[in-house]
Each structure stands twice: as C-alpha cells, then as structure tokens.
Design an enzyme around this catalytic site. Structure first.
Site, PDB file in Angstrom:
ATOM      1  N   ALA A  34       6.899  -7.872   6.443  1.00  0.00           N
ATOM      2  CA  ALA A  34       7.540  -8.653   7.510  1.00  0.00           C
ATOM      3  C   ALA A  34       8.934  -9.195   7.141  1.00  0.00           C
ATOM      4  CB  ALA A  34       6.601  -9.785   7.943  1.00  0.00           C
ATOM      5  N   ASP A 221       2.198 -11.428   9.014  1.00  0.00           N
ATOM      6  CA  ASP A 221       3.240 -10.786   9.840  1.00  0.00           C
ATOM      7  C   ASP A 221       3.625 -11.654  11.020  1.00  0.00           C
ATOM      8  OD1 ASP A 221       1.674  -8.435   8.473  1.00  0.00           O
ATOM      9  OD2 ASP A 221       3.708  -7.785   8.902  1.00  0.00           O
TER      10      ASP A 221
HETATM   11  O1  MRU Z   1       2.558  -2.361   7.745  1.00  0.00           O
HETATM   12  P1  MRU Z   1       3.243  -3.178   6.685  1.00  0.00           P
HETATM   13  O2  MRU Z   1       3.167  -2.583   5.328  1.00  0.00           O
HETATM   14  O3  MRU Z   1       4.643  -3.552   7.089  1.00  0.00           O
HETATM   15  O4  MRU Z   1       2.397  -4.525   6.665  1.00  0.00           O
HETATM   16  C1  MRU Z   1       2.761  -5.537   5.760  1.00  0.00           C
HETATM   17  C2  MRU Z   1       1.819  -6.666   5.700  1.00  0.00           C
HETATM   18  O5  MRU Z   1       0.857  -6.740   6.436  1.00  0.00           O
HETATM   19  C3  MRU Z   1       2.171  -7.781   4.764  1.00  0.00           C
HETATM   20  O6  MRU Z   1       1.032  -8.407   4.286  1.00  0.00           O
HETATM   21  C4  MRU Z   1       3.025  -8.815   5.533  1.00  0.00           C
HETATM   22  O7  MRU Z   1       4.119  -8.186   6.117  1.00  0.00           O
HETATM   23  C5  MRU Z   1       3.491  -9.906   4.675  1.00  0.00           C
HETATM   24  S1  MRU Z   1       4.746  -9.359   3.566  1.00  0.00           S
HETATM   25  C6  MRU Z   1       5.380 -10.637   2.696  1.00  0.00           C
END
Ligand code: MRU
Length: 328
Positions: A34, A221
């Site tokens: 995110a 997210d």
């Molecule tokens: O699909 P992604 O890899 O973008 O999903 C990422 C996540 O779910 C993380 O846990 C979230 O973005 C937090 S990152 C600090």
C-alpha cells in the site's frame, strides 16, 4: 524501483520515464504494497508533469487529470494509492502557473518519499514494546521495506524490536497466490539477518494451536472509519485464529492507510485473474476450465483487533471514536 516480480531470484531495478509505465508497474505488481504504490503513483504524476509541454495551466491540468485517472484505475483496495494521487493533484490545483504547478508536483512527490521512511520508523517505535524478547511474530504477505519506501510497517515493528536487542523470530506464511511471504518477506528478513520460518498458508491454524505464535503483526491496505482492516487475503483467518488461541492481533499502518470517508461495506476488494490461482510461477496446477475465485484482500472486523500500531502510537477500541481523533 525494484522489480518485485523478479525476486527472490534476481534483484532488478527498473527505471520509468512515463506515467503509463508506472501504471502498468502498479497493476502487474512490479511495485506492490500500500505505501509503496501510493508513492509510486505520486512519482508517476511527477513524470506526467515533467513530460507535459502545455503552455497554459488548464491544458496542463487536463493532462495531469488524465494521468491521475489512469493511475487511480490500477488497483482498487489500498487507499494509499488514492491518498498519494490526491495529495499531488491538490498541490497542482493550488498553483497559478504551469511552472509553479510542476515545481509543486515534484516537491510533493519527493516529500512523500522522504516522509514514508520516517513514518515507518515511528510505527516501529510505537509497536516495538508489544514484542517481547524471544517472541515469534506471525505476519502475512509482505509489509516490509519492499512494500514501502523503506523500513516497513509490520516488519518495521519487528525491526524496531530487534534494534532494541530482542531476539525475534518471524513466522511467514507463503501467501498464495502471489507468494509475497515466500518471495519477498523471507528475502528481506534474510538480508537483514532476522530469523524467519516459512510456512504454508494452511499451517497457520496448527502453529497457533501448538502455542508457536506469540503475537500477530500484519500490514493494512485500508482501515475504514468503522475500524475494519483490509489487508492481504489470509489476514482474516489469522485474526479469527488469534482470537481462538488468545494471541494478540495488531495491524500496523500509517495514517495514509486510514479512510475516513468510507465504512467497510463501501470498499472494493480487488479480484485478480484466474491465472494466479491455476498456475504457480507459470506452471499449471489445475485442470483447464476450472472455475476460480481470486480475491486479493480480506476484511478483519474491529472486534478481532487488539490494537492498531500507527506512527502516532497505539490505537485502541472503540476504534470508531479513536480513528477520527488519530486523523485530526
Ligand atoms: O497485493 P499486495 O502485495 O499489494 O498486498 C500488500 C498487502 O496486503 C500488505 O500487507 C499491505 O499493503 C501493507 S504493506 C506495508
């Protein structure tokens, strides 16, 4: 940026000069996580500003809006993406000439990049005391340096505890289908010399039942104003199991992940392509024609959350009351 699809086999840096390339990189998860996609989108807008040959401000703004729309359409769930784009567009909007707008866009994107690391370090400081010497911390996906500009949110808390001199082990579910746990979290923990044990996603319940998890720290997210936590698919089952086994469950997230404009029923959960499920790294593992569902995120209700770790300290229930206070 690092091409996260090439890890852990190859550490490849890619360089982009056009916002369209950044949009493709976000959609295909060359960059993911995110906070990282929020800053990447801001940088995409800086590239749009740089490439613009518009002489008049309304023309410049039309071009910027087109790039903003393209970037907004890449992934729906992480609110940091929209936060990054809105923040840059607001600066452009407030300008009174093309030159001023370009400068303001560059400066804002750069400021966001610098702030991110600082914010993550503060998240680490807020959460480090929740981890005791010798603890095993279960996480999900990758909420580390790779998912941010640097240091990480959930893994930032682990890093801060390690910096305090504590022995910490991280239990890392592989995180099907994109394998962020196996490919990215295991990679960055190994590089930092932090102990890590990789498990299958299906082993989480067993590990909890055996007393082999002391606390859960995950990223987020989007956290809605009613205290629901959107994070990588698999997080909700960790939260339910944590409650069942008396293990504390802590999402760690910056203020840019909070969404004061929506409740949990107003958020789109990204559905990704079937190929991610029927194939593992290019090799088919399911029969042709099988029906597939591939939700990329899930939602954890506030009653399963022990506290949310933010750059401004720990947020506790009642979340509906305390989230607006955090954001003011
Ligand atoms: O699909 P992604 O890899 O973008 O999903 C990422 C996540 O779910 C993380 O846990 C979230 O973005 C937090 S990152 C600090």
């Amino acid at each position: 940026m690092i091409d996260q699809t090439a890890l852990p086999a190859r550490l490849v840096y890619v360089r982009y000069t056009r916002p369209e390339q950044v949009a493709i990189a976000i959609r295909t998860m060359v960059v993911r996580g995110a906070p990282a996609i929020g800053v990447a989108a801001a940088m995409g807008l800086a590239l749009a500003a740089d490439r613009s040959r518009a002489a008049k401000l309304p023309d410049f703004m039309r071009e910027m809006e087109a790039s903003a729309t393209l970037l907004r359409g890449t992934r729906p769930t992480a609110v940091n993406l929209f936060w990054g784009i809105d923040r840059v567009m607001k600066k452009a909007d407030m300008s009174s000439s093309v030159r001023e707008a370009k400068e303001a866009v560059y400066a804002e994107a750069k400021a966001m990049e610098e702030e991110d690391v600082e914010v993550n370090r503060n998240i680490g400081k807020s959460g480090a005391d929740l981890i005791r010497n010798g603890d095993t911390v279960l996480t999900q996906c990758n909420a580390g340096a790779l998912a941010t500009v640097g240091y990480g949110t959930a893994l930032g808390v682990v890093r801060a505890a390690v910096e305090q001199g504590k022995l910490v082990k991280v239990l890392v579910p592989e995180t099907r289908p994109a394998l962020q746990g196996a490919r990215l979290t295991a990679f960055e923990l190994a590089r930092d010399g932090i102990a890590c044990t990789l498990i299958t996603d299906t082993a989480v319940g067993y590990m909890m039942s055996q007393g082999r998890v002391d606390c859960v720290v995950v990223g987020a997210d989007r956290i809605t104003k009613d205290g629901y936590v959107f994070n990588k698919i698999g997080t909700y089952q960790e939260a339910v199991l944590a409650k069942r086994h008396g293990v504390p469950f802590h999402p760690a997230a910056p203020r840019s992940t909070f969404d004061l404009t929506r409740t949990h029923d107003q958020v789109t959960i990204e559905e990704r392509g079937a190929e991610e499920v029927v194939e593992i790294r290019g090799k088919r593992i399911a029969p042709k024609g099988v029906v597939v569902a591939n939700p990329a995120f899930d939602v954890t209700p506030p009653e399963l959350v022990s506290s949310i770790i933010t750059e401004r300290g720990l947020l506790k229930a009642p979340f509906e009351e305390n989230i607006p206070r955090l954001m003011s």
